[in-house]
Design an enzyme around this catalytic site. Sequence first.
Site, PDB file in Angstrom:
ATOM      1  CB  CYS A   1      -0.912  -0.031   1.233  1.00 34.54           C
ATOM      2  SG  CYS A   1      -2.100   1.318   1.311  1.00 34.54           S
TER       3      CYS A   1
ATOM      4  CB  CYS B   1      -5.349   5.025  -5.481  1.00 28.41           C
ATOM      5  SG  CYS B   1      -4.451   5.697  -4.059  1.00 28.41           S
TER       6      CYS B   1
END
Length: 427
Positions: A160, A354
């Site tokens: 991440c 994202c």
Amino acid sequence: MTTVIVAGAGLGGVSAAFELRETLSKEVNVEVVNEGEEFNFVPSNPWVAFGSRTRDQVALPIGPIFDKHDIDFNGSGIKHIDPEARRLTLGDGSQKSYDFLVICTGPKLAFEQVPGAGPENGYTQSICTVDHAVKAHQAFEQLLENPGPVLVGALPGASCFGPAYEYVLSLEYELRKRKIRDRVPITFITPEPYIGHMGLGGVGDSKGLMEHKFREHGIKWVCNAKVTEFSNNEASFDVLNEDGSSRGSQQLPFHLAMFLPAFKGSPAVAEVTELCNPKGFVKVDKHQRSVAYPEIYAAGVCVAIAPIEETPVPVGAPKTGLMIESMTSAIVANIKATLEDEAATAEPTLSALCLADMGNTGMTFLAVPQNPPRNQNWTGSGRWVHWAKVGFEKYFFHKVRHGTSEPVYEKVGMRMMGLSRLKPKDD
């Protein structure tokens, strides 16, 4: 009575629970077991770290909300899973039997892999949980009082990366706003082979965009970096060549360091060896169903997804909100089909979306599907990204408070793409 238990009350868990309750017959009992009594909208944690949100604004008690929607809730967590007996032992010592188990437990944060890492027992900050973000805000306030070098990045095996980019550029903005940026050298240290890789092999021109942002804002970076240790004021790391050989070791001082860790499966899930890979992530088929136990499904960070490509320093593949919502929708459809004596055929889209807020601007990427080659491969930036992320936060909390199964990431994501075509790319 058929019982479906959802393990976890994060983004995936609440999405699964509400959609199960909305889709299945009232004769089906839907329960949620979580480790803790709160829901935390994790994408808002970076705002907490810089004081633009408080803890209470990004976390709320989830039990009363589930209760209003006829979903049983237990906040003591899962201590043991017996998949043969289809039974859970909970943290409070009670046991629950299930007909279907939906695992949305998220990750265990593997700070212990690097000595000195982590906010509990180490010297670095994190924004992975709301309590970590609160502690990171305290460290930020100390930096303002005592400016000095800052290191931001990710540890070996991390998957991440978006929050690290969001944090470093938001930090740079906050320092400029306070007119002390000249007293705070910033270095971004990452296991990625290049800036903007994101664990995805890059999306659109993410490499060029991030290099431009870093150069524009005076942020140095080190790629192919394998962090080996933190002391109370220094980070040690090896830098690798493309063939994996060492280019040498370095040490850099810091007044503040924020590093995202590698993830592992949660302990109760990881101990079921037939269920998981060696890192404790659940092995599933294309229908999100366990390979070993067809009555168990999994969604989100706890799912085993292979890295997109081999890199000198290992990096994992991210699981973003758009992907997680598609996983939970597929799971609900397949459980419904099974209860109706039909074949489970639903498959998630496994795409990545994202957004990274960066103070007075932001960056976003969309990869459809996540693994290349892609049908859509797009990166954008501008002030509109900040407002898009605010929209995500607003709509997702609306979803949680009202118990709806609305696919927030798909809805707001499509609006976001339309907005990007109308607004100038002002930085």
